[in-house]
Write a protein that holds these residues in place. Structure first.
Motif, short mmCIF file in Angstrom:
data_model
loop_
_atom_site.label_atom_id
_atom_site.label_comp_id
_atom_site.label_asym_id
_atom_site.label_seq_id
_atom_site.Cartn_x
_atom_site.Cartn_y
_atom_site.Cartn_z
N ASN A 107 36.56 -4.40 1.74
CA ASN A 107 37.19 -3.25 2.40
C ASN A 107 38.27 -3.69 3.42
O ASN A 107 37.96 -4.31 4.44
CB ASN A 107 36.04 -2.50 3.10
N THR A 108 39.53 -3.35 3.15
CA THR A 108 40.65 -3.81 3.98
C THR A 108 40.54 -3.31 5.43
O THR A 108 40.75 -4.08 6.37
CB THR A 108 42.00 -3.31 3.41
N GLY A 109 40.24 -2.02 5.58
CA GLY A 109 40.16 -1.45 6.93
C GLY A 109 39.09 -2.13 7.75
O GLY A 109 39.28 -2.42 8.94
N ALA A 110 37.94 -2.39 7.11
CA ALA A 110 36.84 -3.05 7.81
C ALA A 110 37.23 -4.49 8.15
O ALA A 110 36.97 -4.97 9.26
CB ALA A 110 35.59 -3.03 6.93
N LEU A 111 37.87 -5.18 7.23
CA LEU A 111 38.27 -6.58 7.45
C LEU A 111 39.21 -6.66 8.65
O LEU A 111 39.10 -7.55 9.51
CB LEU A 111 38.97 -7.13 6.20
N MET A 112 40.12 -5.70 8.70
CA MET A 112 41.08 -5.68 9.80
C MET A 112 40.38 -5.38 11.13
O MET A 112 40.60 -6.06 12.13
CB MET A 112 42.13 -4.63 9.44
N ALA A 113 39.49 -4.39 11.14
CA ALA A 113 38.80 -4.02 12.39
C ALA A 113 37.90 -5.15 12.87
O ALA A 113 37.91 -5.51 14.05
CB ALA A 113 37.98 -2.74 12.16
N LEU A 114 37.15 -5.76 11.93
CA LEU A 114 36.24 -6.84 12.31
C LEU A 114 37.01 -8.07 12.78
O LEU A 114 36.63 -8.73 13.75
CB LEU A 114 35.34 -7.22 11.13
N SER A 115 38.10 -8.40 12.09
CA SER A 115 38.90 -9.58 12.47
C SER A 115 39.47 -9.41 13.86
O SER A 115 39.48 -10.33 14.67
CB SER A 115 40.06 -9.78 11.49
N ARG A 116 39.97 -8.20 14.10
CA ARG A 116 40.58 -7.92 15.39
C ARG A 116 39.54 -8.03 16.50
O ARG A 116 39.82 -8.56 17.58
CB ARG A 116 41.13 -6.50 15.33
#
Lengths: 341, 341
Positions: A107-116
């Protein structure tokens, strides 16, 4: 040769371990410097390894997790429930310096939120951006960002995308990349406030080689090395290119597959053209990079096959070798200095 | 058979009368119901007519003007200086009921501003939109709007685009068109506030057959009959499809043009494929329509050739015959009634 450790979210994507495990095994023989930590359900991963006649060793380890973040999970929810998920754990390994980069097909949105949340942003960056290289008709490539890490952006963010994209592309090109803004016309008067304000900022910045606006039909024509746009625009535009390319490839393929004598001649005659056209599908480069973080995170297509995941792992290696986050920091500092003095 | 008069801006576009005049002459023999008023520099138009062995007659007249709105002219300036311009005059003829539709290859922003000012908007419409049909892989077509009449839009405008596009497409399909919103994902949680708000409005409207979101790679795959998006997104996305298609067509062409025996066989073998692929370039349908006005205005590509301008004239005829502005008004009324009761 320095070892590079990649944390691979083995559960993400449409196929999970059935694709990620063989990809990891093959990547190890492709890249001698590579070590892989497979993160996910131990029994599923072990079973895939066994079926390949393979087992864990000093270059391939498993870290068990029992949760997977689904594709439909909202980023905010994923953030709250990341503990013990394969994606969250992969990113944590990078944050804890146990891995040099992480790769996920999830999931791209989750990857972005978690990475951030787990890796934090580089100083001077307000939002990370998703960047990928597109093939061009002349055999080169053009990097495009943002491809959908953000659903809306302001001019400052777009400007930061330009700086980050420029820093990344320069590592590959070894020259100052030509940076353009995607717009509805090439003339100065064209466009919305967002692109106009960003163009003004870029044209006053010497450390970015800004070449102006380009239109959608110039994307694959080598008109710029880095193309900057809002994440919504970048996402639909890249997918529009991919969808169009796929239709043409499919039509040619069905012509070549005809069982007649014509089909036979077409196969003999067109295989080189077919291979050339396949390399022109923007879809071929798997492995978009999340830029702006204090760490390297590579997003693979959810539908990626084994070769595509190997490409994404290769992209992670390249970025580790080139220390991309440091190069972005350096460039941001240069831009800040230029603005202050 | 009822005569239909088209006011043709003879000076607009990259080639002016060299393309528009032969297009008008050929269109007259294609469409027996057509009358054309050529608007522009009388001597240039007459000279083009003479070189074709043609002269004005009851179906072909000239209205002299001595100003041309350039492609780089800002819409606001074009608006102030429209008096005596070929584009302004063409639109005035429609406003004065001396012509049933106008066609121009000129400056899009100026055409939109002048049309809005001289023809006025339909009641209930806040902004006109540019719509065009894209070919689909299965041989159908999908209408897409807005293609760049507006550089930004709010949810109400997007909703109105959906209603207008649906009314237009229904005239061709003779069934309720499937209306989708272009987005960065098909799931409900995806997208920016703009598309989410518009989706909410459409899902509550029975007189529009809303089928949800589609992604960029579904554009040419017959996933919807009408695709709604912001003008900036629509413009870059359509051009991205066109640019990608053109690369594939060019590659195939250069393969067929090889002077070797292979080239000869390729020409014999691939001409049908080549022709099929050409029909898949979204660029082939020339003649985007400005919807939302109290009159019919067709925008042709600036780079249109003679055949393309004939197509644009054909589109004007279709819309006159189908009384598209009235159909849009009817649909808007139905939507308003539905909301009030």
């Amino acid at each position: 040769m320095q070892n590079i450790t990649v944390a691979l979210d083995a559960m993400g994507g449409d196929f999970g371990p059935r694709v990620t495990v063989p990809a990891a095994v093959q990547a190890l023989s492709h890249f001698p410097e590579l070590k892989v930590i497979l993160i996910g359900d131990q029994s599923q991963i072990t079973s895939q390894l066994s079926s390949l006649g393979f087992q864990t060793n000093s270059r391939l380890s498993i870290q068990h997790t029992d949760r997977v973040i689904s594709n439909s999970e909202k980023p905010s929810l994923a953030l709250r429930n990341s503990q013990g998920s394969s994606m969250g754990t992969a990113i944590e390994l990078v944050a804890d310096n146990q891995a040099d980069a992480c790769v996920s097909c999830g999931n791209t949105g989750a990857l972005m939120a978690l990475s951030r949340f787990k890796l934090k942003l580089l100083p001077g960056i307000e939002r990370p951006a998703l960047i990928s290289a597109l093939p061009t008709a002349s055999g080169g490539r053009t990097w495009m960002l943002d491809l959908g890490a953000n659903v809306s952006s302001d001019a400052d963010s777009l400007f930061q995308f330009a700086v980050m994209g420029s820093a990344l592309a320069e590592q590959y090109l070894q020259r100052p990349p030509r940076v353009a803004i995607l717009n509805i016309g090439a003339e100065e008067i064209k466009g919305n406030d967002l692109v106009k304000r960003c163009a003004e900022m870029l044209s006053q910045t010497k450390s970015v080689n800004f070449v102006g606006y380009i239109e959608g039909n110039q994307l694959l024509h080598d008109a710029a090395d880095v193309v900057v746009c809002d994440g919504f625009v970048g996402n639909v535009c890249l997918k529009a290119c991919e969808g169009t390319a796929q239709i043409f490839i499919d039509k040619l393929k069905s012509h070549m597959m005809a069982s007649s004598i014509k089909g036979w001649i077409a196969r003999k005659l067109l295989s080189s053209l077919f291979n050339e056209l396949k390399t022109l599908n923007p879809d071929q480069y798997n492995g978009a990079s999340l830029l702006g973080l204090r760490g390297i995170v590579i997003k693979s297509h959810g539908s990626a096959d084994v070769d595509a995941v190997i490409n994404a792992i290769g992209e992670a290696l390249h970025e580790v070798q080139r220390q991309v986050p440091n190069r972005i920091s350096d460039r941001l500092e240069a831009v800040l200095l230029e603005r202050h003095y």
